[in-house]
Design a protein around this motif. Structure first.
Motif, PDB file in Angstrom:
ATOM      1  N   LEU A  85      -3.626  10.604  -3.292  1.00 35.14           N
ATOM      2  CA  LEU A  85      -3.961  10.723  -1.873  1.00 35.14           C
ATOM      3  C   LEU A  85      -5.305  11.444  -1.781  1.00 35.14           C
ATOM      4  CD1 LEU A  85      -2.856  10.123   0.967  1.00 35.14           C
ATOM      5  CD2 LEU A  85      -1.959  12.450   1.030  1.00 35.14           C
ATOM      6  N   PRO A  86      -6.330  10.766  -1.248  1.00 34.27           N
ATOM      7  CA  PRO A  86      -6.283   9.436  -0.617  1.00 34.27           C
ATOM      8  C   PRO A  86      -6.261   8.302  -1.635  1.00 34.27           C
ATOM      9  CG  PRO A  86      -8.507  10.288  -0.600  1.00 34.27           C
ATOM     10  CD  PRO A  86      -7.663  11.385  -1.167  1.00 34.27           C
ATOM     11  N   GLU A  87      -5.824   7.122  -1.155  1.00 33.67           N
ATOM     12  CA  GLU A  87      -5.850   5.897  -1.932  1.00 33.67           C
ATOM     13  C   GLU A  87      -6.392   4.777  -1.056  1.00 33.67           C
ATOM     14  OE1 GLU A  87      -1.928   5.143  -3.454  1.00 33.67           O
ATOM     15  OE2 GLU A  87      -2.436   5.963  -5.415  1.00 33.67           O
ATOM     16  N   ASP A  88      -6.901   3.717  -1.705  1.00 39.03           N
ATOM     17  CA  ASP A  88      -7.408   2.574  -0.970  1.00 39.03           C
ATOM     18  C   ASP A  88      -6.260   1.777  -0.363  1.00 39.03           C
ATOM     19  OD1 ASP A  88      -9.986   3.249  -1.707  1.00 39.03           O
ATOM     20  OD2 ASP A  88      -9.961   1.977  -3.500  1.00 39.03           O
ATOM     21  N   GLY A  89      -6.592   0.910   0.574  1.00 36.73           N
ATOM     22  CA  GLY A  89      -5.609   0.008   1.140  1.00 36.73           C
ATOM     23  C   GLY A  89      -4.944   0.570   2.389  1.00 36.73           C
ATOM     24  N   THR A  90      -4.176  -0.284   3.033  1.00 35.59           N
ATOM     25  CA  THR A  90      -3.508   0.093   4.274  1.00 35.59           C
ATOM     26  C   THR A  90      -2.543   1.252   4.070  1.00 35.59           C
ATOM     27  OG1 THR A  90      -3.685  -2.170   5.137  1.00 35.59           O
ATOM     28  CG2 THR A  90      -2.008  -0.747   6.120  1.00 35.59           C
ATOM     29  N   PHE A 144      -8.888  -3.585  10.120  1.00 36.32           N
ATOM     30  CA  PHE A 144      -9.058  -3.159   8.726  1.00 36.32           C
ATOM     31  C   PHE A 144      -7.731  -3.158   7.947  1.00 36.32           C
ATOM     32  CE2 PHE A 144     -12.136  -1.013  11.461  1.00 36.32           C
ATOM     33  CZ  PHE A 144     -13.333  -1.455  10.913  1.00 36.32           C
ATOM     34  N   TRP A 145      -6.612  -2.975   8.645  1.00 35.03           N
ATOM     35  CA  TRP A 145      -5.317  -2.958   7.965  1.00 35.03           C
ATOM     36  C   TRP A 145      -4.837  -4.386   7.732  1.00 35.03           C
ATOM     37  CZ3 TRP A 145      -1.798   1.443  10.330  1.00 35.03           C
ATOM     38  CH2 TRP A 145      -2.419   2.680  10.089  1.00 35.03           C
ATOM     39  N   LEU A 201       6.273   0.437   7.786  1.00 32.56           N
ATOM     40  CA  LEU A 201       5.119   1.180   7.285  1.00 32.56           C
ATOM     41  C   LEU A 201       5.389   2.680   7.317  1.00 32.56           C
ATOM     42  CD1 LEU A 201       2.290   1.166   6.194  1.00 32.56           C
ATOM     43  CD2 LEU A 201       1.405   1.003   8.534  1.00 32.56           C
ATOM     44  N   THR A 202       6.077   3.148   8.339  1.00 36.06           N
ATOM     45  CA  THR A 202       6.435   4.569   8.407  1.00 36.06           C
ATOM     46  C   THR A 202       7.322   4.958   7.240  1.00 36.06           C
ATOM     47  OG1 THR A 202       6.259   4.637  10.816  1.00 36.06           O
ATOM     48  CG2 THR A 202       7.609   6.329   9.774  1.00 36.06           C
ATOM     49  N   ASP A 203       8.286   4.109   6.910  1.00 37.29           N
ATOM     50  CA  ASP A 203       9.164   4.400   5.782  1.00 37.29           C
ATOM     51  C   ASP A 203       8.377   4.498   4.488  1.00 37.29           C
ATOM     52  OD1 ASP A 203      11.978   4.630   4.725  1.00 37.29           O
ATOM     53  OD2 ASP A 203      11.334   2.858   3.602  1.00 37.29           O
TER      54      ASP A 203
END
Length: 368
Positions: free
Chosen positions: A264-269, A312-313, A326-328
């Motif tokens: 963290l951070p990482e690329d991608g959505t 972007f996502w 996505l929250t999970d």
């Protein structure tokens, strides 16, 4: 290969260090090296196995298939095929009633995909070496074979439990886990201190953060309060990691990333959403200290961010209703990094989450 050469060159030092400071044993042969680790605690389910080609965490079925593949490979010849492994798995499933509830059918692509994921993990751990064929084509059709060399010297060393699973008679899940890793309880002063040191170092080496005082037993906390500078110095010298020593706890930060499974951070959505959520929960922790943040609040935040970053996502993350999935995923990542801990109805942000706030307040990051 270069890493293995270095391990062999420094083998004696590494054996002594792991044994003395973590109670782990290191087995080095001419062909492989195996570190037999004992986990600091047994209930961490956030960092499951996964192969590098398949980013999905192992499900219960994949773990079962992995273990059954090992059972077959122990008695296998020097070479085997993916089809032979699959047929061996089916025979065991049919012969043993304990697998009655496990759904596995080679006619089903999901079943073949799970078997391939288990085999890929064996390849990445050097228990198998692919000689010919493409396992992805096997997922498409079981008629596409893959040939492997079987490396028995690695297979025999994969099991890292102190007791054979078949010898465990306990029926309760927690009792069975404890029996697999049970260590002799030594009560004399020096021996007891050694066990406490192992407990602390395992937490610092294996886990993202050691929070104080809650993550240590009363005896361990008393020992740590006296030995804190020495323990930190030993780990810093041995690992070359950055020690973050704070009032709320300690973390070893991996400066190169080669010891990190989730970054963290990482690329991608998923990486972007996780970073945004970490910043958001850090602010909420200041505003509502000690409060559990409801999952619905996080879902609402994710839904809002999806609209802001919809260009972007990825598409399936910005569709209506996608915020729950996505929250999970985001909360799983934050939990794996020990930035949040699950609670009834939501999550509890932990002190280390403030590393991801834009504005750090001095009282939040002041060292011990």
């Amino acid at each position: 290969m270069e890493d293995f050469v270095r391990i062999r060159r420094h083998g004696e030092y590494l054996r002594t260090w792991f044994s003395r400071h973590a109670g782990w044993s290191l087995d080095i042969t001419a062909e492989c090296a195996r570190l037999y680790k004992v986990p600091a605690h047994l209930m961490d389910s956030t960092r499951g196995a996964k192969s590098s080609r398949d980013e999905s965490d192992f499900t219960r079925r994949r773990y079962v298939l992995f273990c059954l593949a090992l059972t077959i490979l122990v008695r296998a010849e020097m070479q085997t095929t993916l089809g032979e492994l699959a047929q061996g798995v089916i025979r065991i499933l049919q012969e043993d009633d304990c697998f009655r509830s496990l759904a596995f059918d080679l006619e089903n692509a999901d079943s073949r995909r799970d078997l391939v994921a288990a085999v890929r993990l064996l390849v990445e751990n050097f228990a198998l070496k692919r000689v010919d064929g493409d396992d992805q084509r096997f997922v498409q059709s079981q008629k596409n074979e893959v040939l492997y060399d079987v490396r028995h010297h690695v297979i025999y060393r994969l099991l890292a439990t102190r007791k054979a699973p078949s010898a465990v008679v306990a029926t309760d899940w927690l009792d069975r886990l404890a029996a697999l890793t049970d260590e002799p309880k030594l009560q004399t002063g020096e021996q007891r201190n050694l066990q406490i040191r192992h407990e602390i170092n395992r937490r610092l080496l294996d886990d993202p953060v050691l929070y104080l005082p809650g993550d240590l037993s009363e005896d361990a906390l008393e020992y740590f309060s006296k030995q804190r500078p020495h323990l930190i110095r030993v780990l810093e010298e041995a690992t070359d990691m950055v020690i973050e020593d704070r009032r709320e706890g300690i973390a070893l930060s991996d400066r190169f990333g080669d010891c990190t499974d989730i970054g963290l951070p990482e690329d991608g959505t998923d990486g972007h959403a996780t970073l945004l959520t970490a910043e958001y929960l850090g602010r909420l922790r200041i505003e509502q200290p000690g409060e559990v943040i409801p999952t619905a609040v996080v879902e609402q935040f994710i839904a809002e961010q999806a609209q802001i970053f919809r260009k972007f996502w990825r598409q399936d993350a910005v569709a209506p209703g996608s915020e729950m999935a996505l929250t999970d995923e985001v909360l799983q990542r934050l939990q794996a990094l020990d930035l949040v801990r699950r609670a009834i109805g939501g999550v509890l942000p932990m002190p280390a989450i403030h590393r991801y706030r834009h504005e750090l307040r001095r009282r939040d990051v002041s060292p011990q």
